[in-house]
Scaffold this active site. Structure first.
Site, PDB file in Angstrom:
ATOM      1  N   SER A   1       0.873  -1.180   0.000  1.00  0.00           N
ATOM      2  CA  SER A   1       0.000   0.000   0.000  1.00  0.00           C
ATOM      3  C   SER A   1       0.911   1.231   0.000  1.00  0.00           C
ATOM      4  O   SER A   1       2.113   1.115   0.303  1.00  0.00           O
ATOM      5  CB  SER A   1      -0.846  -0.026   1.280  1.00  0.00           C
ATOM      6  OG  SER A   1      -1.360   1.246   1.577  1.00  0.00           O
TER       7      SER A   1
ATOM      8  N   TYR B   1      -1.721  -1.027  10.211  1.00  0.00           N
ATOM      9  CA  TYR B   1      -1.699  -1.150   8.746  1.00  0.00           C
ATOM     10  C   TYR B   1      -0.366  -0.626   8.209  1.00  0.00           C
ATOM     11  O   TYR B   1       0.278  -1.285   7.396  1.00  0.00           O
ATOM     12  CB  TYR B   1      -2.878  -0.360   8.169  1.00  0.00           C
ATOM     13  CG  TYR B   1      -3.175  -0.644   6.707  1.00  0.00           C
ATOM     14  CD1 TYR B   1      -3.698  -1.882   6.307  1.00  0.00           C
ATOM     15  CD2 TYR B   1      -2.955   0.319   5.722  1.00  0.00           C
ATOM     16  CE1 TYR B   1      -3.984  -2.140   4.976  1.00  0.00           C
ATOM     17  CE2 TYR B   1      -3.241   0.070   4.389  1.00  0.00           C
ATOM     18  CZ  TYR B   1      -3.768  -1.159   4.020  1.00  0.00           C
ATOM     19  OH  TYR B   1      -4.051  -1.421   2.695  1.00  0.00           O
TER      20      TYR B   1
HETATM   21  N1  LIG Z   1      -8.613  -0.798  -1.591  1.00  0.00           N
HETATM   22  C1  LIG Z   1      -7.577   0.014  -1.444  1.00  0.00           C
HETATM   23  O1  LIG Z   1      -7.680   1.239  -1.533  1.00  0.00           O
HETATM   24  C2  LIG Z   1      -6.214  -0.557  -1.200  1.00  0.00           C
HETATM   25  C3  LIG Z   1      -5.121   0.313  -1.255  1.00  0.00           C
HETATM   26  C4  LIG Z   1      -3.853  -0.204  -1.022  1.00  0.00           C
HETATM   27  C5  LIG Z   1      -3.684  -1.532  -0.727  1.00  0.00           C
HETATM   28  N2  LIG Z   1      -4.767  -2.347  -0.674  1.00  0.00           N
HETATM   29  C6  LIG Z   1      -4.540  -3.757  -0.331  1.00  0.00           C
HETATM   30  O2  LIG Z   1      -5.084  -4.576  -1.345  1.00  0.00           O
HETATM   31  C7  LIG Z   1      -5.517  -5.804  -0.761  1.00  0.00           C
HETATM   32  C8  LIG Z   1      -6.940  -6.120  -1.201  1.00  0.00           C
HETATM   33  O3  LIG Z   1      -7.773  -5.088  -0.769  1.00  0.00           O
HETATM   34  P1  LIG Z   1      -9.277  -4.903  -1.289  1.00  0.00           P
HETATM   35  O4  LIG Z   1      -9.509  -3.456  -1.351  1.00  0.00           O
HETATM   36  O5  LIG Z   1      -9.530  -5.759  -2.467  1.00  0.00           O
HETATM   37  O6  LIG Z   1     -10.075  -5.438  -0.039  1.00  0.00           O
HETATM   38  P2  LIG Z   1     -11.258  -6.499   0.082  1.00  0.00           P
HETATM   39  O7  LIG Z   1     -11.763  -6.355   1.463  1.00  0.00           O
HETATM   40  O8  LIG Z   1     -12.203  -6.363  -1.058  1.00  0.00           O
HETATM   41  O9  LIG Z   1     -10.475  -7.879  -0.079  1.00  0.00           O
HETATM   42  C9  LIG Z   1      -9.693  -8.431   0.926  1.00  0.00           C
HETATM   43  C10 LIG Z   1      -9.843  -9.938   0.848  1.00  0.00           C
HETATM   44  O10 LIG Z   1      -8.963 -10.522   1.792  1.00  0.00           O
HETATM   45  C11 LIG Z   1      -9.661 -11.592   2.413  1.00  0.00           C
HETATM   46  N3  LIG Z   1      -9.127 -11.862   3.744  1.00  0.00           N
HETATM   47  C12 LIG Z   1      -9.079 -10.983   4.782  1.00  0.00           C
HETATM   48  N4  LIG Z   1      -8.622 -11.618   5.868  1.00  0.00           N
HETATM   49  C13 LIG Z   1      -8.383 -12.910   5.507  1.00  0.00           C
HETATM   50  C14 LIG Z   1      -7.913 -14.045   6.213  1.00  0.00           C
HETATM   51  N5  LIG Z   1      -7.630 -14.006   7.518  1.00  0.00           N
HETATM   52  N6  LIG Z   1      -7.768 -15.204   5.526  1.00  0.00           N
HETATM   53  C15 LIG Z   1      -8.082 -15.262   4.210  1.00  0.00           C
HETATM   54  N7  LIG Z   1      -8.552 -14.216   3.504  1.00  0.00           N
HETATM   55  C16 LIG Z   1      -8.697 -13.055   4.151  1.00  0.00           C
HETATM   56  C17 LIG Z   1     -11.092 -11.102   2.515  1.00  0.00           C
HETATM   57  O11 LIG Z   1     -12.029 -12.151   2.707  1.00  0.00           O
HETATM   58  C18 LIG Z   1     -11.265 -10.390   1.181  1.00  0.00           C
HETATM   59  O12 LIG Z   1     -11.770 -11.243   0.188  1.00  0.00           O
HETATM   60  C19 LIG Z   1      -5.341  -5.661   0.744  1.00  0.00           C
HETATM   61  O13 LIG Z   1      -4.141  -6.265   1.124  1.00  0.00           O
HETATM   62  C20 LIG Z   1      -5.260  -4.160   0.942  1.00  0.00           C
HETATM   63  O14 LIG Z   1      -4.526  -3.818   2.065  1.00  0.00           O
HETATM   64  C21 LIG Z   1      -6.031  -1.890  -0.898  1.00  0.00           C
END
Ligand SMILES: NC(=O)c1ccc[n+]([C@@H]2O[C@H](COP(=O)([O-])OP(=O)(O)OC[C@H]3O[C@@H](n4cnc5c(N)ncnc54)[C@H](O)[C@@H]3O)[C@@H](O)[C@H]2O)c1
Length: 309
Positions: free
Chosen positions: A192, A205
Site C-alpha cells: 500500500s 496497517y
Molecule cells: N482498496 C484500497 O484502496 C487498497 C489500497 C492499497 C492496498 N490495498 C490492499 O489490497 C488488498 C486487497 O484489498 P481490497 O480493497 O480488495 O479489499 P477487500 O476487502 O475487497 O479484499 C480483501 C480480501 O482478503 C480476504 N481476507 C481478509 N482476511 C483474511 C484471512 N484471515 N484469511 C483469508 N482471507 C482473508 C477477505 O475475505 C477479502 O476477500 C489488501 O491487502 C489491501 O490492504 C487496498
C-alpha cells in the site's frame, strides 16, 4: 477483410514476439475487435494484446475480494491456471470462479482458508503441492483497523500484522523452495502507499504494509540468482469494500459525511483519481511477463502521484 485481419495479427506477432493476441478463435475475436477499432476510432494500441503466461499457475490470496478477484481474472486471461485462496465460503467466491471458467480454458481451483491460522495455511499448501506447481504467488488478502495507537487493542494489532505480513511470509515459505528448484517464479505482494509513507490512526496497517515491503526485499535478495523475482505493489485508494469500511471508521470521529470524506481522499491525490483494481492487475501481469524478469525487490507505487507530493 480476411487479409486485413491476418495482416494485423501478423504485425502484432512480429512487433513483439513475447506478446500474443488474446483469442482462442481468431475468426470470432478479431472481427469483433476490428469492428470496435474501426467504429470507435480506437488506436492500434487498444487492440487486445496480452502477455503470454500459458502453462503457468498463479496462487492468489484474497481471491474473493475486489482487487484479488480482478488480479485472478486478469492472470487467467493472460493464460494462467488460478488457485484462489480466501477465508470466505466458496459460494461467495463462486461469481469470480464462474467468470474465470466462462472466459478461459484455464483451470481454477478454490480453497477456503483463514490465513491467520498457521496450521491451515500449511494444510492447504500440502493439498495444493502434489497436483499443482505454483509459479506465481500474489499475496492480496489484507485488512485495516482504524484506531489511534493508544486505543488500538493488541488483538486488532495482531490480526492486522497476521494477515498483512505474517500470512504472505507463510505462503511464500511454502512455495519458494520449488520455485527456486524450477528456476522460475514470480512473487507479488500487494502492499500500500502506507508501506511507503505513514498515515495517522492506521499504525497496524502502516507497520504491516511497511514490513511487507521489507519482506519483499529480503525474499528478492534470497531468490535473485534462482530466476525468482519478488516485488511489492503499493496502491493508493482503490474504491473497494475495504475503503468503504475505512471511511466509515474515520467518520466515527468526524462530522463529515461519507461523500465529503471520500472526496477528500480523491483530492489528496495529485491526479485527482482513484486507482482502478484493473491497473493493479495489469501491473501484476507485466511483472510476470518476460519484460519483468529483471525487476526485483521493488515497491512500485500505483498512487496517482500521492507518495511524490
Ligand atoms: N482498496 C484500497 O484502496 C487498497 C489500497 C492499497 C492496498 N490495498 C490492499 O489490497 C488488498 C486487497 O484489498 P481490497 O480493497 O480488495 O479489499 P477487500 O476487502 O475487497 O479484499 C480483501 C480480501 O482478503 C480476504 N481476507 C481478509 N482476511 C483474511 C484471512 N484471515 N484469511 C483469508 N482471507 C482473508 C477477505 O475475505 C477479502 O476477500 C489488501 O491487502 C489491501 O490492504 C487496498
Amino acid at each position: 477483410m480476411f487479409i486485413i485481419l491476418m495482416s494485423l495479427w501478423l504485425i502484432c506477432t512480429i512487433v513483439n514476439s513475447e506478446y500474443r493476441v488474446t483469442s482462442t478463435s481468431l475468426s470470432e475475436e478479431i472481427p469483433a475487435k476490428l469492428s470496435s477499432l474501426v467504429c470507435c476510432n480506437y488506436t492500434f494500441k487498444n487492440f487486445v494484446v496480452e502477455m503470454a503466461l500459458d502453462g503457468k499457475t498463479a496462487l492468489v490470496t484474497g481471491f474473493a475480494g475486489a482487487i484479488g478477484s480482478t488480479i485472478a481474472k486478469t492472470l487467467a486471461n493472460a493464460g494462467c491456471d488460478v488457485i484462489g485462496i480466501d477465508r470466505v465460503k466458496q459460494k461467495i467466491a463462486q461469481k469470480s470462479i464462474d467468470e474465470i471458467k466462462a472466459g478461459n480454458r484455464q483451470d481454477i481451483s478454490y480453497f477456503e482458508c483463514d490465513l491467520l491460522k498457521k496450521e491451515d495455511v500449511k494444510n492447504v499448501s500440502l493439498e495444493i503441492k502434489p497436483t499443482c506447481k505454483v509459479d506465481i504467488i500474489v499475496n492480496v488478502a489484507g485488512q485495516l483497523t482504524v484506531d489511534k495507537v493508544e486505543d488500538m487493542t493488541a488483538e486488532d494489532w495482531d490480526e492486522d500484522i497476521g494477515i498483512n505480513l505474517t500470512a504472505p511470509f507463510l505462503v511464500i515459505k511454502q512455495f519458494l523452495g520449488s520455485m527456486k528448484e524450477k528456476g522460475w517464479g514470480r512473487i507479488i505482494n500487494i502492499s500500500s502507499t502506507c508501506g511507503l509513507v505513514a498515515r495517522p490512526s492506521m499504525s497496524s496497517y502502516v507497520a504491516s504494509k511497511t514490513g511487507l515491503v521489507g519482506l519483499t526485499r529480503a525474499v528478492a535478495l534470497e531468490s535473485a540468482e534462482f530466476g525468482v523475482t519478488c516485488n511489492a505493489i503499493c496502491p493508493s485508494t482503490v474504491d473497494t469494500p475495504l475503503v468503504t469500511k475505512m471511511i466509515k471508521d474515520f467518520q466515527k470521529t468526524s462530522t463529515k459525511s461519507f461523500d465529503e470524506m471520500k472526496e477528500e481522499y480523491i483530492q489528496c491525490l495529485p491526479t485527482k483519481r482513484f486507482t482502478e483494481a484493473s491497473q493493479i492487475a495489469d501491473l501484476v501481469v507485466f511483472l510476470c511477463s518476460p519484460a519483468g524478469n529483471n525487476i526485483t525487490g521493488t515497491a512500485i507505487p500505483v498512487d496517482g502521484g500521492y507518495t511524490t507530493s
